[in-house]
Design a protein around this motif. Structure first.
Motif, PDB file in Angstrom:
ATOM      1  N   SER A  43       0.835  -1.197   0.000  1.00 45.56           N
ATOM      2  CA  SER A  43       0.000   0.000   0.000  1.00 45.56           C
ATOM      3  C   SER A  43       0.870   1.246   0.000  1.00 45.56           C
ATOM      4  O   SER A  43       1.940   1.277   0.626  1.00 45.56           O
ATOM      5  N   PHE A  44       0.396   2.259  -0.727  1.00 48.19           N
ATOM      6  CA  PHE A  44       1.081   3.551  -0.823  1.00 48.19           C
ATOM      7  C   PHE A  44       0.004   4.621  -0.670  1.00 48.19           C
ATOM      8  O   PHE A  44      -0.944   4.680  -1.450  1.00 48.19           O
ATOM      9  N   LYS A  45       0.135   5.462   0.329  1.00 49.11           N
ATOM     10  CA  LYS A  45      -0.933   6.397   0.673  1.00 49.11           C
ATOM     11  C   LYS A  45      -0.443   7.845   0.618  1.00 49.11           C
ATOM     12  O   LYS A  45       0.723   8.123   0.917  1.00 49.11           O
ATOM     13  N   GLY A  46      -1.361   8.723   0.269  1.00 48.86           N
ATOM     14  CA  GLY A  46      -1.050  10.147   0.296  1.00 48.86           C
ATOM     15  C   GLY A  46      -0.105  10.606  -0.791  1.00 48.86           C
ATOM     16  O   GLY A  46       0.632  11.582  -0.608  1.00 48.86           O
ATOM     17  N   ILE A  47      -0.103   9.944  -1.954  1.00 45.49           N
ATOM     18  CA  ILE A  47       0.780  10.351  -3.053  1.00 45.49           C
ATOM     19  C   ILE A  47       0.175  11.557  -3.769  1.00 45.49           C
ATOM     20  O   ILE A  47      -0.963  11.491  -4.234  1.00 45.49           O
ATOM     21  N   PRO A  48       0.880  12.661  -3.876  1.00 45.96           N
ATOM     22  CA  PRO A  48       0.325  13.809  -4.609  1.00 45.96           C
ATOM     23  C   PRO A  48       0.290  13.534  -6.106  1.00 45.96           C
ATOM     24  O   PRO A  48       1.284  13.096  -6.690  1.00 45.96           O
ATOM     25  N   TYR A  49      -0.871  13.770  -6.733  1.00 49.05           N
ATOM     26  CA  TYR A  49      -0.969  13.560  -8.177  1.00 49.05           C
ATOM     27  C   TYR A  49      -1.014  14.867  -8.956  1.00 49.05           C
ATOM     28  O   TYR A  49      -0.912  14.871 -10.186  1.00 49.05           O
ATOM     29  N   ALA A  50      -1.175  15.978  -8.265  1.00 49.91           N
ATOM     30  CA  ALA A  50      -1.170  17.303  -8.892  1.00 49.91           C
ATOM     31  C   ALA A  50      -0.923  18.321  -7.804  1.00 49.91           C
ATOM     32  O   ALA A  50      -1.113  18.046  -6.614  1.00 49.91           O
ATOM     33  N   VAL A  51      -0.495  19.507  -8.201  1.00 52.44           N
ATOM     34  CA  VAL A  51      -0.324  20.600  -7.246  1.00 52.44           C
ATOM     35  C   VAL A  51      -1.644  21.349  -7.151  1.00 52.44           C
ATOM     36  O   VAL A  51      -2.139  21.870  -8.153  1.00 52.44           O
ATOM     37  N   PRO A  52      -2.256  21.394  -5.975  1.00 49.47           N
ATOM     38  CA  PRO A  52      -3.563  22.047  -5.864  1.00 49.47           C
ATOM     39  C   PRO A  52      -3.436  23.566  -5.917  1.00 49.47           C
ATOM     40  O   PRO A  52      -2.633  24.155  -5.183  1.00 49.47           O
ATOM     41  N   PRO A  53      -4.192  24.226  -6.767  1.00 45.65           N
ATOM     42  CA  PRO A  53      -4.206  25.696  -6.740  1.00 45.65           C
ATOM     43  C   PRO A  53      -4.928  26.172  -5.474  1.00 45.65           C
ATOM     44  O   PRO A  53      -6.115  25.902  -5.295  1.00 45.65           O
ATOM     45  N   VAL A  54      -4.219  26.843  -4.593  1.00 43.83           N
ATOM     46  CA  VAL A  54      -4.769  27.228  -3.297  1.00 43.83           C
ATOM     47  C   VAL A  54      -4.637  28.735  -3.104  1.00 43.83           C
ATOM     48  O   VAL A  54      -3.884  29.418  -3.804  1.00 43.83           O
ATOM     49  N   GLY A  55      -5.383  29.244  -2.128  1.00 44.01           N
ATOM     50  CA  GLY A  55      -5.281  30.650  -1.767  1.00 44.01           C
ATOM     51  C   GLY A  55      -5.471  31.578  -2.947  1.00 44.01           C
ATOM     52  O   GLY A  55      -6.500  31.570  -3.616  1.00 44.01           O
ATOM     53  N   GLY A  56      -4.447  32.363  -3.259  1.00 42.87           N
ATOM     54  CA  GLY A  56      -4.523  33.315  -4.353  1.00 42.87           C
ATOM     55  C   GLY A  56      -4.577  32.677  -5.725  1.00 42.87           C
ATOM     56  O   GLY A  56      -4.878  33.353  -6.709  1.00 42.87           O
ATOM     57  N   MET A  57      -4.302  31.370  -5.798  1.00 46.06           N
ATOM     58  CA  MET A  57      -4.381  30.639  -7.070  1.00 46.06           C
ATOM     59  C   MET A  57      -5.627  29.762  -7.129  1.00 46.06           C
ATOM     60  O   MET A  57      -5.794  28.974  -8.056  1.00 46.06           O
ATOM     61  N   ARG A  58      -6.496  29.905  -6.159  1.00 46.49           N
ATOM     62  CA  ARG A  58      -7.698  29.071  -6.032  1.00 46.49           C
ATOM     63  C   ARG A  58      -8.573  29.162  -7.288  1.00 46.49           C
ATOM     64  O   ARG A  58      -8.605  30.175  -7.966  1.00 46.49           O
TER      65      ARG A  58
END
Length: 538
Positions: A43-58
């Motif tokens: 098992s492999f958990k919590g792998i990022p698949y994209a950079v989430p646009p957050v805050g000012g890039m939301r």
């Protein structure tokens, strides 16, 4: 937009040394990960698949990840995407305590047999009305399904206002002049990650089954419609999906304001005069505020991500031509009574209202949903228009493309469930499908261990479909006989699914579509008066 790395990702722990023997390591194209070995399953958990646009890039499409160096620890689930938080569980679905949440939430989890080679992939999209839920929920643990010889992938995607807001200013800054559907774009980004990386985990990128329940099943249909998702999956499973009217981006549709107009009204309600102010708000505050103002996240017909109403796309055969497994639950609305109209005082009042609203369709309606048992009829009406009609429609439309289609009716209960009048309630099949009869949310009726044989059967059906596109010889394809698997105390092959139900709703929805009236849970006692005639429907 150039890729960037959010601080929480940039500072994630990287293991530079040699991993321990019980920590399997996979060097994937996107970067190396170290997981956990549980018996024969990695098992492999919590792998990022994209950079989430957050805050000012939301409110932008998910940004692609730059490959990382070293070995990233992947032993713990990532946080859930931001959603309303309850201090204590108030329904059967609520966890014992709030989950950790973050805007930095675009992660996935993988369970893979240790010896997997070109194994088929089961890609799970959680439900929760597009406003809640997470891949970290214990019910969705993929280990037992992976023991059937498939690789299980589960994902997070942006929820609520952060995942589904449309707004004129967002459309204006988009190169394609569209907005909304960000949560759906997240799902596509996760599928793209799987296509690029899953071979390193022993999976076959050409054999991916997208699967989901409720809003996850809705998402499966979105992906089947969207041209942008074509080629990233080869099969589909839609559990308790609902093919209802969708808002349009820039114009009113079926009695609803445009999605951009809703975004403008929401901005005013939140006292955020412009996009900068919206992006400056705290993620939890804007999520809670939007929910209190009645914001309802949904897919938006924008001409690009979702080119048209789903009903239209499937009518015209423009959906992905893939095999499908689909179905619904006998007691869907027993745990979702908010979706059903309030019962009148008497059966006579019920029948009078139905005759006024349904006109020439009233006799057919009352045959399906009789006044003599009107309280049960009210629950069945909402169940069938949302989930029953959709399941049969999916089967018929895929069969029309020459693709195999399999339908089930989950009609199973056990004492703790039935004693609470929750027989076969919405999502109650999920512990059986994943083989996780424990742990369950605290208000979920406890499942006794003697239910394990039925769970083993369900695991076998879902895994077989994922491997071969066929759930097994005991489950006949839908076909002209309208075959289905009736799952009561045990699964039984049956035919002629709910006679009259599909034809009735198809005729009613046709009238509504022609007259510009929405079709969703506004049925039965909550139905508008149906038009007496409609072009193309008679």
């Amino acid at each position: 937009m150039k890729p960037f790395r959010h601080a929480a990702i940039a500072t994630a722990l990287l293991l530079s040394g040699t991993a321990l023997a019980q920590e399997p390591v996979v060097n994937a194209p996107s970067g190396g990960v170290s997981g956990t070995l549980e018996g024969s399953i990695r098992s492999f958990k919590g792998i990022p698949y994209a950079v989430p646009p957050v805050g000012g890039m939301r409110w932008r499409p998910p940004a692609p990840m730059q490959p990382w160096t070293g070995i990233r620890a992947a032993r713990d689930f990532g946080p859930a995407c931001v959603q309303p938080q309850a201090k204590a569980p108030t329904n059967v679905y609520a966890p014992a305590q709030p989950m950790p949440v973050s805007e930095d939430c675009l992660t996935l989890n993988i369970w893979a047999p240790a010896n997997a080679k070109k194994a088929p992939v089961f890609f799970w999209i959680h439900g929760g009305a597009l406003s809640g839920g997470s891949s970290r929920e214990p019910m969705y643990d993929g280990r037992k399904l992976a023991e059937q010889g498939v690789i299980v992938v589960s994902i997070n995607y942006r929820l609520g206002v952060l995942g589904w807001l449309a707004h004129p200013a967002l459309s204006a800054e988009s190169p394609q002049k569209v907005s909304g559907n960000y949560g759906l774009l997240d799902q596509m980004a996760a599928l793209a990650w799987v296509k690029h990386n899953i071979a390193a985990f022993g999976g076959d990128p050409a054999k991916v089954t997208i699967a989901g329940e409720s809003a996850g099943g809705l998402s499966v249909m979105f992906l089947m419609e969207s041209p942008l998702a074509r080629g990233t999956f080869s099969q589909a499973i839609a559990q308790s999906a609902y093919m209802v009217a969708m808002p349009a981006l820039k114009k009113q549709a079926y009695g609803a304001p445009s999605a951009e107009a809703v975004g403008t009204m929401l901005s005013a309600g939140l006292q955020a005069p412009d996009l900068a102010a919206l992006r400056g708000m705290d993620a939890q505050a804007i999520t809670d505020g939007a929910a209190k103002l009645g914001f309802f996240p949904f897919g938006v017909v924008d001409g690009l991500v979702l080119p048209s109403q789903m009903a239209e796309a499937f009518d015209q055969g423009r959906q992905a031509p893939v095999p499908i497994l689909t179905g619904f639950n006998q007691g869907e609305i027993r745990s979702l009574r908010v979706l059903a109209p309030k019962a009148p005082a008497t059966a006579e009042e019920y029948e009078k209202a139905i005759r006024e609203k349904y006109g020439e369709f009233a006799d057919a309606f009352l045959k399906l949903y009789p006044a003599a048992t009107y309280k049960e009829s009210i629950l069945a009406t909402t169940r069938d228009t949302l989930y029953g009609w959709t399941s049969e429609r999916l089967a018929r439309k895929q069969a029309a493309l020459g693709k195999p289609a399999y339908v089930y009716l989950w009609d199973h209960g056990y004492p703790a469930m039935d004693d609470r009048d929750l027989h076969a309630f919405h999502a109650s099949e999920l512990p059986y499908v994943f083989g996780n009869l424990t742990p369950l949310p605290p208000l979920w009726p406890a499942i006794p261990e003697n239910e394990r044989p039925l769970s083993d059967a369900m695991l076998g059906y879902w895994a077989s479909f994922t491997r071969t596109g066929n759930p097994g010889t005991a489950w006949p394809a839908f076909g002209k006989a309208r075959n289905y698997l009736h799952i009561t105390d045990a699964p039984r092959a049956s035919a002629d699914l709910m006679p009259g139900m599909y034809d009735h709703y198809e005729a009613v929805v046709c009238r509504r579509r022609a007259a510009g009236i929405a079709w969703n849970w506004n049925v039965g006692l909550a139905s508008p008066k149906l038009p007496t005639k409609a072009k193309g429907c008679d």
